[in-house]
Motif scaffolding. Structure first.
Motif, short mmCIF file in Angstrom:
data_model
loop_
_atom_site.label_atom_id
_atom_site.label_comp_id
_atom_site.label_asym_id
_atom_site.label_seq_id
_atom_site.Cartn_x
_atom_site.Cartn_y
_atom_site.Cartn_z
N SER A 134 0.83 -1.21 0.17
CA SER A 134 0.02 -0.13 0.29
C SER A 134 0.91 1.65 0.15
N ARG A 135 0.82 1.88 -0.98
CA ARG A 135 2.14 3.18 -1.49
C ARG A 135 1.23 4.23 -1.87
N ASP A 136 1.78 5.92 -1.24
CA ASP A 136 1.01 7.07 -1.76
C ASP A 136 2.12 8.00 -2.97
N TYR A 137 1.71 8.56 -3.85
CA TYR A 137 2.55 8.72 -4.91
C TYR A 137 1.30 9.87 -4.69
N THR A 138 2.63 11.62 -5.14
CA THR A 138 2.75 12.25 -6.19
C THR A 138 3.25 13.18 -7.15
N GLY A 139 1.74 13.65 -7.67
CA GLY A 139 3.20 14.11 -9.31
C GLY A 139 2.30 14.56 -9.93
N LYS A 140 2.76 15.28 -11.39
CA LYS A 140 1.67 15.97 -11.57
C LYS A 140 1.20 15.48 -13.17
N ILE A 141 0.18 15.85 -13.87
CA ILE A 141 -0.52 15.26 -14.57
C ILE A 141 -1.45 16.55 -15.93
N GLY A 142 -1.19 16.30 -17.28
CA GLY A 142 -1.60 17.11 -17.90
C GLY A 142 -0.85 18.08 -19.06
N LYS A 143 -0.87 18.65 -19.71
CA LYS A 143 -0.22 20.19 -20.21
C LYS A 143 -0.22 21.11 -19.52
N LYS A 144 -0.96 21.16 -18.36
CA LYS A 144 -0.51 22.07 -17.59
C LYS A 144 -0.70 22.49 -16.32
N SER A 177 -14.95 12.24 -23.77
CA SER A 177 -14.05 13.32 -24.93
C SER A 177 -12.64 12.09 -25.85
N GLY A 178 -12.20 11.02 -25.19
CA GLY A 178 -11.97 10.15 -25.71
C GLY A 178 -10.48 10.51 -25.82
N LYS A 179 -10.67 11.89 -24.60
CA LYS A 179 -8.62 12.69 -25.13
C LYS A 179 -7.98 12.02 -24.24
N SER A 180 -6.54 12.21 -24.19
CA SER A 180 -5.53 11.59 -23.57
C SER A 180 -4.62 12.45 -22.85
N SER A 181 -4.60 11.94 -21.43
CA SER A 181 -3.41 12.69 -20.33
C SER A 181 -2.86 12.63 -19.34
N SER A 182 -0.78 12.75 -19.56
CA SER A 182 -0.54 12.06 -18.82
C SER A 182 0.24 13.06 -18.47
N PHE A 183 0.46 11.93 -17.12
CA PHE A 183 0.64 12.15 -15.80
C PHE A 183 2.64 10.62 -15.10
N SER A 184 2.52 11.41 -14.33
CA SER A 184 3.97 11.36 -13.80
C SER A 184 3.84 11.52 -12.23
N LEU A 185 4.42 10.27 -11.94
CA LEU A 185 4.43 10.76 -10.11
C LEU A 185 5.51 9.99 -9.70
N SER A 186 6.18 10.31 -7.88
CA SER A 186 6.97 9.82 -7.25
C SER A 186 6.56 9.38 -5.71
N GLU A 187 7.07 8.23 -5.44
CA GLU A 187 6.39 7.89 -4.31
C GLU A 187 6.39 9.21 -3.17
N ASP A 188 6.21 9.12 -2.48
CA ASP A 188 5.60 9.70 -1.09
C ASP A 188 6.81 9.62 -0.16
#
Length: 407
Positions: free
Chosen positions: A315-325, A396-407
């Motif tokens: 059981s792990r927690d992660y934080t990161g960013k998603i989408g172009k913004k 919408s069928g649109k995709s957004s990339s995400f990248s996270l790292s473990e807390d």
């Protein structure tokens, strides 16, 4: 003096994702934060209306949006669409006989009854046409002359003109006619009446011979002597002279073939020896076997790679960013064998359900508030504890990339 009753309509606010009832007036205001959704309803901007759940939605069709395949509120599939020529309401209907249904569409009958849901205009007897809009990617019924989305003229389908075929009337033969009569007909088959290409020998439809073909005599190759006529006459076979012996030429041919085969075998042996020499590693006194191993370990420690040694239960927690913004996203994941569950939160929370492979790759379905399916999360957990992947919206069928790292 009679009172004029104002009808109540259901409106969906996309900003707060809520449905509420308001009076049918020019100004539509959200009841949550009291911000204006329209100042001149239903004429200022395009709105969409679901005949099944009687709900109005702000539309993005005029700014490049695509037609919805299902209602975002009741999730019934969209079978018919109508774009009003009097106001800016786009109505759609699933064809189901739902409770409380007031307005309904029928593309086959080209009708909307009893009227437009927005301006309440009656279109009975109006010249309604079907239009296939490439911009909105939908077919809809309308009384408009031009499409407001693709800007093309909406014209009625052109009537097909009958094409007269001028067929010859002379030399008509009956079914089963002989070849001699058939050749008079040119390209018209006397058996099935089909028309073939000019100078056709056979009918392209049934195979009937259309004209006689006189076989041309075979031409002898140049410099070849004529065939003796005595060979064709069995009574004079004894007059044919025996052919010249070719024993010596056959012997020479065999010797050449043996020589070529021997040469090929020798070349194969030499080539095999070269390959075995290249693949042999000759150890020397200066060879350091640990240096290559150490460099590989260093590379693995500095480069994210699929995590084949990932624990089968965590059981792990992660934080990161998603989408172009680069919106902030947090994930909480729990693994139990090949089963992976958890949550993903941005401005709202999706509950995650799916599977994970031994190399860390996973596929998860996201359900908003654990109720409504919003999209799919596909990604991989890497050896450095990071997660990378994409989220694809179901609507919408649109995709957004995400990248996270473990807390």
């Amino acid at each position: 003096m009679e009172e004029t009753l104002t009808r109540q309509i259901k409106v969906y606010c996309p900003q707060h994702q809520s449905v509420f009832e308001v009076a049918d007036a020019a100004k539509i205001v959200c009841e949550i934060r009291e911000h204006a959704l329209s100042n001149d309803f239903p004429d200022a901007e395009f709105w969409e209306y679901c005949c099944d759940c009687q709900t109005f939605f702000p539309s993005d069709l005029e700014v490049g949006g695509k037609a919805k395949s299902a209602c975002p509120q009741c999730e019934r599939p969209t079978l018919s669409r109508f774009v009003c020529g009097n106001c800016k309401i786009v109505s759609y209907d699933s064809g189901e006989d739902t409770k409380g249904k007031i307005f309904q569409l029928d593309l086959n009958a080209k009708t909307i009854e009893p009227s437009c849901a927005g301006c309440l205009k009656d279109f009975a007897g109006a010249d309604l046409k079907l239009h296939k809009c490439e911009e909105a990617q939908a077919i809809y019924l309308t009384s408009r002359k031009d499409c407001p989305f693709c800007k093309k003229e909406i014209a009625p389908p052109a009537k097909k003109k009958a094409v007269a075929q001028n067929l010859p009337t002379q030399n008509v033969a009956k079914v089963g006619t002989s070849v001699a009569k058939t050749k008079l007909l040119g390209s018209i088959c006397p058996t099935c009446g089909a028309i073939s290409e000019p100078d056709s020998v056979f009918c392209a439809n049934c195979g009937q011979i259309l004209k006689e073909v006189t076989p041309t005599p075979k031409q002898l190759p140049p410099n070849m002597p004529p065939i003796p006529t005595e060979v064709a006459n069995p009574t004079v076979v004894d007059n044919v002279k025996p052919a010249t012996s070719t024993k010596s030429s056959n012997t020479n041919g065999c010797l050449i073939a043996v020589g070529v085969l021997f040469g090929v075998i020798v070349l194969c042996v030499i080539f095999q020896g070269i390959l075995s020499t290249k693949n042999t590693i000759i150890p020397t006194a200066n060879t350091n076997y640990n240096s290559n191993s150490n460099s590989n370990n260093a590379m693995d420690s500095n480069t994210a790679s699929p995590n084949s040694s990932l624990s089968t239960s965590f059981s792990r927690d992660y934080t990161g960013k998603i989408g172009k913004k680069d919106f902030t996203i947090t994930m909480s994941l729990t693994r139990d064998g090949s089963r992976l569950t958890g949550t993903a939160s941005t401005s709202k929370t999706d509950y995650l359900y799916g599977t994970i492979e031994s190399d860390g790759s996973f596929t998860l379905d996201g359900k908003e508030n654990d109720i409504k399916l919003t999209g799919k999360y596909i990604g991989r957990i890497y050896s450095d504890g990071s997660i990378r992947g994409t989220w694809t919206s179901l609507e919408s069928g649109k995709s957004s990339s995400f990248s996270l790292s473990e807390d």
